[in-house]
Design a protein around this motif. Sequence first.
Motif, PDB file in Angstrom:
ATOM      1  N   CYS A   1       0.839  -1.189   0.000  1.00 53.62           N
ATOM      2  CA  CYS A   1       0.000   0.000   0.000  1.00 53.62           C
ATOM      3  C   CYS A   1       0.882   1.250   0.000  1.00 53.62           C
ATOM      4  O   CYS A   1       1.779   1.372   0.832  1.00 53.62           O
ATOM      5  CB  CYS A   1      -0.906   0.009   1.230  1.00 53.62           C
ATOM      6  N   PRO A   2       0.642   2.162  -0.940  1.00 53.56           N
ATOM      7  CA  PRO A   2       1.498   3.360  -1.010  1.00 53.56           C
ATOM      8  C   PRO A   2       1.402   4.220   0.249  1.00 53.56           C
ATOM      9  O   PRO A   2       2.320   4.991   0.534  1.00 53.56           O
ATOM     10  CB  PRO A   2       0.978   4.112  -2.236  1.00 53.56           C
TER      11      PRO A   2
ATOM     12  N   LYS B   1      -7.483  -3.589  -0.076  1.00 57.44           N
ATOM     13  CA  LYS B   1      -8.918  -3.886  -0.098  1.00 57.44           C
ATOM     14  C   LYS B   1      -9.129  -5.106  -0.993  1.00 57.44           C
ATOM     15  O   LYS B   1      -9.637  -6.123  -0.576  1.00 57.44           O
ATOM     16  CB  LYS B   1      -9.677  -2.663  -0.626  1.00 57.44           C
ATOM     17  N   ASP B   2      -8.730  -4.987  -2.231  1.00 56.70           N
ATOM     18  CA  ASP B   2      -8.791  -6.121  -3.152  1.00 56.70           C
ATOM     19  C   ASP B   2      -7.878  -5.850  -4.334  1.00 56.70           C
ATOM     20  O   ASP B   2      -7.348  -4.745  -4.480  1.00 56.70           O
ATOM     21  CB  ASP B   2     -10.229  -6.361  -3.642  1.00 56.70           C
ATOM     22  N   PHE B   3      -7.671  -6.859  -5.157  1.00 58.15           N
ATOM     23  CA  PHE B   3      -6.835  -6.654  -6.349  1.00 58.15           C
ATOM     24  C   PHE B   3      -7.331  -7.540  -7.485  1.00 58.15           C
ATOM     25  O   PHE B   3      -7.985  -8.567  -7.245  1.00 58.15           O
ATOM     26  CB  PHE B   3      -5.363  -6.929  -6.050  1.00 58.15           C
ATOM     27  N   ASP B   4      -7.052  -7.104  -8.711  1.00 60.54           N
ATOM     28  CA  ASP B   4      -7.450  -7.848  -9.897  1.00 60.54           C
ATOM     29  C   ASP B   4      -6.199  -8.210 -10.677  1.00 60.54           C
ATOM     30  O   ASP B   4      -5.518  -7.348 -11.229  1.00 60.54           O
ATOM     31  CB  ASP B   4      -8.392  -6.983 -10.751  1.00 60.54           C
TER      32      ASP B   4
ATOM     33  N   ILE C   1       0.331 -15.099  -8.228  1.00 58.16           N
ATOM     34  CA  ILE C   1       0.095 -13.737  -7.724  1.00 58.16           C
ATOM     35  C   ILE C   1      -0.774 -13.847  -6.481  1.00 58.16           C
ATOM     36  O   ILE C   1      -1.783 -14.541  -6.489  1.00 58.16           O
ATOM     37  CB  ILE C   1      -0.607 -12.865  -8.799  1.00 58.16           C
ATOM     38  N   PHE C   2      -0.346 -13.179  -5.409  1.00 56.22           N
ATOM     39  CA  PHE C   2      -1.088 -13.323  -4.152  1.00 56.22           C
ATOM     40  C   PHE C   2      -0.840 -12.119  -3.253  1.00 56.22           C
ATOM     41  O   PHE C   2       0.073 -11.313  -3.494  1.00 56.22           O
ATOM     42  CB  PHE C   2      -0.667 -14.614  -3.424  1.00 56.22           C
ATOM     43  N   ALA C   3      -1.661 -12.025  -2.215  1.00 52.41           N
ATOM     44  CA  ALA C   3      -1.514 -10.942  -1.235  1.00 52.41           C
ATOM     45  C   ALA C   3      -0.741 -11.464  -0.033  1.00 52.41           C
ATOM     46  O   ALA C   3      -0.802 -12.649   0.292  1.00 52.41           O
ATOM     47  CB  ALA C   3      -2.878 -10.448  -0.791  1.00 52.41           C
ATOM     48  N   ILE C   4       0.024 -10.579   0.610  1.00 56.96           N
ATOM     49  CA  ILE C   4       0.684 -10.923   1.873  1.00 56.96           C
ATOM     50  C   ILE C   4       0.403  -9.828   2.896  1.00 56.96           C
ATOM     51  O   ILE C   4       0.273  -8.650   2.532  1.00 56.96           O
ATOM     52  CB  ILE C   4       2.226 -11.110   1.735  1.00 56.96           C
ATOM     53  N   ASP C   5       0.310 -10.240   4.127  1.00 57.18           N
ATOM     54  CA  ASP C   5       0.183  -9.303   5.250  1.00 57.18           C
ATOM     55  C   ASP C   5      -1.025  -8.366   5.149  1.00 57.18           C
ATOM     56  O   ASP C   5      -1.080  -7.362   5.857  1.00 57.18           O
ATOM     57  CB  ASP C   5       1.470  -8.465   5.409  1.00 57.18           C
TER      58      ASP C   5
ATOM     59  N   ASP D   1      -7.289   0.482   1.180  1.00 59.58           N
ATOM     60  CA  ASP D   1      -8.092   1.106   2.227  1.00 59.58           C
ATOM     61  C   ASP D   1      -7.135   1.931   3.094  1.00 59.58           C
ATOM     62  O   ASP D   1      -6.355   1.364   3.857  1.00 59.58           O
ATOM     63  CB  ASP D   1      -8.783   0.013   3.055  1.00 59.58           C
ATOM     64  N   ILE D   2      -7.200   3.248   2.920  1.00 64.72           N
ATOM     65  CA  ILE D   2      -6.233   4.084   3.642  1.00 64.72           C
ATOM     66  C   ILE D   2      -6.879   4.927   4.735  1.00 64.72           C
ATOM     67  O   ILE D   2      -6.194   5.625   5.483  1.00 64.72           O
ATOM     68  CB  ILE D   2      -5.425   4.995   2.682  1.00 64.72           C
ATOM     69  N   GLY D   3      -8.212   4.859   4.813  1.00 68.98           N
ATOM     70  CA  GLY D   3      -8.922   5.582   5.880  1.00 68.98           C
ATOM     71  C   GLY D   3      -8.546   7.050   5.916  1.00 68.98           C
ATOM     72  O   GLY D   3      -8.343   7.684   4.878  1.00 68.98           O
TER      73      GLY D   3
END
Lengths: 723, 149
Positions: free
Chosen positions: A230-231, A238-241, A254-258, A284-286
């Motif tokens: 996340c920048p 949140k999600d990715f395509d 391809i996968f998400a970590i943490d 999601d940066i709130g």
Amino acid sequence: MTIQTSLGRRGFLVSGAAVAGGFSLGFHLPFEGNEAQAQAVKELNAWVVIHPDDKVVIRIARSEMGQGTLTGLCQLVAEELDCDWSKVTWEYPTPGENLKRNRVWRNFSTGGSRGIRESQQYVREGGATAREMLIAAAAKQWNVPAAECSAANSIITHKASGKTVTYGAVAAAASALEPPKEVKLKDPKDWKIAGKPLKRLDTVEKVTGQQMYGMDYTMPGLLNATVRACPVIGGKLKDFDAGKAEKMPGVKKIFAIDGNAVVVVADTYWQAKTALDAVVTNWDIGDLGKVSTATINAMLKEGLDAKEAFVGNKAGDAQKAIEGAAKKVEAVYSFPYQHHVTMEPMNATARYTADKCEVWCGTQNGEAALAAASEAAGLPVSQCEVYKLMLGGGFGRRGRSDYVRQAVLAAKQMPGTPIKLIWSREEDMTHCQYHPTTMAKLTAGLDAQGNLVGLQIRLSGQSILASLLPQNLVNGMDPIAFQGLMQSGVEAAYGYDIPNLMIDHAMRNPHITAGFWRGVNVNQNAVYMECFMDELAAAAGQDPLAFRLKYLKPKWAAVLKAACDKAGYGKPLPEGRFHGISQVMGYGSYVAGVAEVSVSKDGQLKIHKITAATNPGHVVNPAQIDRQVAGSFVYGLSAALYGEITVKDGAVEQTNFDSYNVMRIDEMPDVETVLVPTHDFWGGVGEPTIAVAAPAVLNAIAKATGKRVRNLPLMNNDLKKGA
Amino acid sequence: MAVLNVNGKAVDYTADPNTPLLWVLREQLGLTGTKYGCGIAQCGSCTVHIDGAPVRSCSVPVNSVGDKKILTIEALAANGVLNKIQKAWVELDVPQCGYCQSGMVMAATALLAAKPNPTDADIDEAMTNICRCGTYQQVRAAIHAAAKA
């Protein structure tokens, strides 16, 4: 046992035709294949292994990252060992082996200019113990008292009989002996190897492309990966395509970590990077999206006058003294976020299986990397190992293990497959533990004679400990925030004796992660203090050197005088050139600098020369100190001239060298190093001089232009006449 | 499969034609002496020679090279003998962490080939490589030393 080793520098052969054929060429794989050799030759102790051919292998626990610590530590061991320096080579023990052996090599952590000063005692004892064992083995062989034998240059001599034997010939026998309970270390004035300007042990590899860094590591079956977190630091994924990216050439997974980053694994880095560019991510940066440099600065400004603050250094009653003073002087300074920008972006290789996790990487803290690997793998430390590789720069950045954690999490997704996770420069630039941003309000009172009667320094800004090591805060206070301004101690004590003094810190912590950056808080604290001293000298109508000498304690004063003497301070300079001075104590050493600058009519700054004096107590390698001092100015002046990480919508704005500029050779001043060792303590040299570069230059600029720059970097200030 | 002329030999590689030369050298040919530092032709860590000229290989698509001669740091020492620049680098103990030094050595070698006796201004102009350890003072001294050798 598992041991990593460097290429032996003697007998180095450039591997010919390292072209066609792939990965096996041009690499030196550490530790593999060396295991059998290490087992065959028994160590004399944890620090010293001597082979039958007299080769001396010295084990180095600290990490070499350019600062020369491995050469210096080898010199200290070799000095006490009385070995032939030309036979010396080195190797890294692994952090896992250290734990198994009850931390026989002690601390692996390499930062705070501690490498030599904090390990000198026990590594010298390691060398001396090995020497005594070698002498005892020879004496036993000759059936003479050990006291009648002496050692020099890897040869043991029994003077009465004229017998001699080399270390290699008795090393095996010596390794079976009981080590002596006590050894006497040499008086540094008798040193023959330590204290001398010897060449580094790791140069040839670095000029032939043979030196392997973490980035260069490979092994059969290895896949390459890259990551986008996340920048906004602290934000979530949140999600990715990855629909498009998955179909791209070479892509494996391809996968998400943490919960905050996406990883692409592919055959090659370039394929992984290209595919990652095609992954669509939603974050999601709130409320973090509302944070900018302006909001951070407002937060720090509020701290400048806040009621509550942590007191770091206090004497007398500063407020009262200033109120009653004939003249009051006040100034506000600021120092922005900085990035380390190691030349080698973060990377690590990890291999995970259900019962083992291994990591190959450059790290300033092998044991922390091991702990991070264990945690990420979910395996006990005893089932994990870290193999340290050469660092393409550290500067504090590689003391953290975030990139190790990511590599292990990625490897966990593909058990059994070694995964090399490489950060792009852009990922590296935007996901750092940045040099904290701070401000300072300095208020002082002068009496009618121009004497400093009281001084208040209110620091406001980010705490590194709160960001990285909150367990190390002392009742909420960050003692490191006061580096260079501390009341006492051997580390970073304040050099001025001022009757009424108050230095406190209003801690203000934005969400941007703060971290240790070469020189750490000495950097901006020296800017604040040393620039303000020039402002006070001007207000008092006195010369900056004479004004400082009224208040400086002897060791601080001596080093400043040494720098000024060498630079010819006070003597006429060429037309248009001006001197600026500064001093500080940091990392156990006393340092001072004199900058010679000119500023053209159109505001162009030229830093012609910096003369820098250092009292590090003992000097282990003067040639390497020279290089550390010159290099430290490139680091410190890059920050002073250009260094500024800014924040927009919660994210770091700079992405690469085109938006985060650093010094090139054309701006490099002539650096003259003056060593004034007093031989009564052990100080560090990797960092302290950085801190005197910026204030000396700023003070010289003020003399040249009449402009007092209080907000860095310099590029945001117009030095033009009349501007 | 395509062919490059690297360090005096024709070598086969398989990569997307737009792949930067840097990554083909490092990942296809195992020539990891050429370093990745920025990817945007700023830092110079990836400097190689193409037909004798210093080039930032991170920004050269491999399909643009054709049969031009590529020289990398690994082949600078002909038959294991260090070139003048490398010798001066060793003599003056130039590298610190060393990561930028392949690029520095390649740039300096090209400079000396073009200008056997470079002035300080020539060095300033040619040596735009970034070094974060700050070896610039030694780099300048070593280039002058190599010129005199």
